[in-house]
Enzyme design. Structure first.
Site: not given
Length: 760
Positions: A349, A469, A499
């Site tokens: 991320s 995601d 994610h």
């Protein structure tokens, strides 16, 4: 379980024998296959003074234990080898399987018995994963088969866990960055947490650039969240222009201070278990949060090249090009005399995002990045096609909200007292610059778009991304991998999760593949390892990974949507609007059941369809007003078994990342029956219907041709499956919530679904 083994390096007989000897296996090319196998098995039981006992607990045949077999005159057969190999890897006869042959087929077992190849089979078996999720050799080393001598030992081109994690060095330095982001007249200092094994050899470094690691301010974050209930603004017709601007660091001076020995220490930092895995294998770990975080100075600039520079300065320090101090008092400097200067960045991320940004600087010393679920353009994270568009699961968030979350200097009361007033000024400037009112691309977002500098990447890159995601959406990885220079080594893992990390999944040897790559790039090991450029998780069955050549094909198939005129009403009743605003999940449930304001088109497939790339909706649309937003989702619709998007724990602590160090669970995506799966989605302000830089008017009740690109994917649909197209306006998870009374009309007879397809 199913084997998808990409990390094993095919090895010659001579090399296999040599590596086995180095591990202490007393095998002899002159001995029979049966004798060598017995010798190998007995070595596995190094904890036992008498190996007869554990050997008797294995079976060689359904009616004979292993000890009896090796004491007999019977010859070694495929049946015996396979049965023993399965047990050595932790599979239990009568529990995990009854028929070995059928079970081996189900596993896609990578070793096929040939009596003349027994040495190579044993070598391969050691590099094969056990039921626990560890390779057999890692499991043996975990139990103490090799001593922790703080030196490198390799097997099949990979480093083994022989560095003592009970005697780690934990220290803190403060790197001077060529920045003054808070404009206080002082160069910013960047706190660096270092964890390294004791070693006489220069160590490579895994660096996790994580703005979260010094703490997060959830109270400030929540106060800063924006209300999504607002009218869609009618924008003036115009053309947007931006310019490429090189980031210019400030000048720094050579440091003449004495070398300090008394460094700040720490006892614990929240670590990333993939880093822990490499820490036990001779790779230093460093955690850096960058400007504007607790222990560092400066302002949290969030995503621009000033923030990137604060991480780059640390790589410069590791290579002797920047200064680090022992403390904020700056009385002594400290050098990275323990480091070999080669760095790989890690993390998911925001962490992976910083890796991409760093790579685009071309900084010397950055040999490789492992970027998971990474952003390549911040505009595409918080905006989409001229709309404010929240990341999945976080309605109301924006980049200045993320600044509040990660500006952890305000968690230190003294820093808050001294610097909060200036911080609030800079934060307000950031809030204005991101232009939440229009949702348009501008210079602020262009300065946070790493794609324009992708040509400068020279390190090896590894990307992982979930095709489910909707936080960091698949376009982020699609665009960066397709913008990379052809001259670099690049690898992409596309999984069917959301994610999430994937290094501890049962079905893919990601951890071991990264070990082989990092030994090549950071330790200079000539291991002849070759990893495919792209590995995709098949969505039609559990635990199946395939090599693919490209993400995005030019071959298309046009699917007609029908002949009707469909009306989509934007307005909801007051109670319904409030309910959906209070819980966007209730809206999603209604949408997927056909109960929201929407138009539905179901397409029954007459043949298999392997989607690869960016689906485009080409629509004939008109709006009853001079504004309009269009949302679309594509579903694989109908009851059948599908992969889930969240991995579940199969075991709790079966993976040992060293020798009784940093244990973690083994995980996998479940394969269960459900009613649908989202294949892709997309959102557009109809004023941006032609491109991002052109703002156009919407004529009332006049037909417009709109091309809405959806999130890229690779997804396999089979003959007889139903492809459901959902068209609607407001999305309560992602878009602004405009409840004004307008409607869109779609002419299906002049509309198509354009699907990029690949051969299966």
């Amino acid at each position: 379980m199913r084997y998808n083994q990409f990390s094993y390096i095919p090895t010659s007989l001579e090399r296999a024998a040599e590596e086995l000897k180095e591990l202490g296996f007393d095998l002899d090319l002159q001995k029979t296959a049966k004798a060598n196998l017995e010798s190998f098995l007995r070595k596995l039981f190094f904890h036992y003074p008498d190996s007869d006992y554990p050997l008797s607990h294995l079976i060689a045949k359904n009616d004979m234990d292993a000890l009896s077999f090796f004491q007999s005159e019977q010859e070694l057969s495929k049946e015996v080898f396979d049965l023993l190999a399965l047990q050595v890897l932790g599979f239990i006869p009568g529990v995990d399987f009854t028929e070995a042959d059928a079970f081996l087929d189900k596993l896609a077992f990578p070793i096929h018995f040939d009596e003349t190849e027994i040495i190579k089979h044993i070598h391969h078996l050691l590099a094969t994963r056990c039921k626990s999720g560890m390779t057999l050799i890692d499991d043996l080393v975990s139990q103490g088969m090799l001593t922790m001598d703080n030196d490198y030992h390799f097997f099949n081109g990979k480093s083994l866990a022989t560095f003592d994690t009970s005697q780690l060095i934990r220290e803190v330095v403060y790197v001077e960055a060529p920045l003054d982001t808070d404009q206080d007249g002082q160069l910013d200092l960047i706190k660096v947490n270092i964890i390294r094994p004791q070693s006489q050899k220069p160590l490579p470094t895994l660096m996790t650039p994580s703005p979260y690691h010094q703490g997060i301010n959830e109270v400030a974050n929540d106060k800063k969240l924006y209300r999504m209930e607002k009218e869609l603004v009618v924008k003036k017709r115009r053309q947007i222009t931006v310019e490429d601007r090189d980031f210019i660091p400030l000048e720094t001076q050579p440091c003449k201070l004495p070398i300090g020995q008394n460094l700040e220490s720490f006892s614990y930092i929240n670590s990333y278990s993939l880093n822990d895995y490499f820490l036990a294998r001779g790779f230093a770990n460093i955690y850096v949060s960058g400007v504007g975080t607790a222990g560092s100075t400066g302002f949290m600039t969030s995503g621009d090249y000033a923030q990137i520079e604060s991480f780059k300065a640390v790589i410069d320090w590791l290579n002797g090009r920047a200064t680090a101090y022992t403390s904020h008092s700056k009385t002594h400097q400290v050098r990275a005399d323990w480091a070999n200067g080669l760095v790989c960045t890690t993390g998911k991320s925001y962490l992976g995002t910083m890796s991409t940004g760093l790579a685009t600087t071309g900084v010397d010393g950055l040999a490789m990045i492992i970027a998971e679920s990474a952003i390549s353009s911040w505009y595409n994270y918080y905006r989409e096609n001229g709309l404010v568009c929240s990341p999945g699961g976080y309605p109301g968030e924006d980049l200045d909200v993320l600044t509040e979350l990660t500006y952890s200097r305000n968690l230190l009361a003294g820093d808050y007292l001294r610097h909060n007033d200036r911080y609030q000024e800079l934060l307000n400037q950031q809030s204005q610059a991101l232009d939440r009112q229009s949702g348009d691309y501008n210079q602020f977002w262009h300065d946070r778009n790493y794609l324009k500098n992708a040509h400068q990447i020279k390190c090896d890159v590894v990307y992982t991304h979930g095709l489910q995601d909707w936080n960091v959406k698949p376009r982020q990885v699609y665009e960066i991998v397709n913008a990379l220079p052809s001259t670099i080594n690049k690898h992409l893992f596309l999984h069917q999760g959301e994610h999430v990390y994937m290094h501890n999944w049962q079905s893919i040897d990601f951890r071991e593949s990264m070990n082989a790559l990092l030994c090549q790039k950071l330790l200079g090991l000539a291991n002849d390892f070759s990893l495919p450029e792209m590995i995709w998780q098949d969505n039609t069955c559990p635990q199946n990974w395939q090599e693919r050549k490209v993400f995005g094909t030019s071959t298309i198939k046009e699917l007609d949507l029908g002949q009707e005129l469909l009306l989509i009403d934007n307005h909801y009743g007051e109670d319904e609007f409030k309910a959906y605003g209070k819980d966007f999940r209730a809206f999603k449930a209604a949408l997927f059941k056909g109960k929201a304001n929407q138009a539905l088109v179901d397409i029954l497939l007459e043949e298999d369809l392997l989607i690869n790339g960016e689906i485009v909706l080409q629509l004939k649309v008109k709006s009853s007003e001079n504004k309009g937003l269009l949302s679309a989702q594509i579903l694989d619709y109908g009851k059948k078994k599908r992969l889930g998007d969240l991995p579940i724990a199969l075991t709790q602590s079966s993976i040992d990342n060293g020798q009784n160090f940093s244990r973690e669970p083994l995980k996998e995506l479940p394969f269960r029956e459900n009613s649908y799966r989202v294949i892709s989605k997309g959102f557009m302000n109809l004023q941006n219907r032609n491109n991002l830089s052109s703002i156009e008017t919407i004529p009332n009740n006049k037909w417009m041709t709109v091309r809405l690109p959806l999130q890229p994917t690779i997804y396999h649909l089979e003959k007889g499956d139903t492809l459901r197209v959902i068209l609607y306006t407001t999305d309560f998870e992602h878009t602004v919530r405009d409840n004004s009374n307008y409607a869109l009309t779609i002419d299906l007879s002049q509309s198509q679904l354009i699907v990029p397809i690949a051969s299966n």
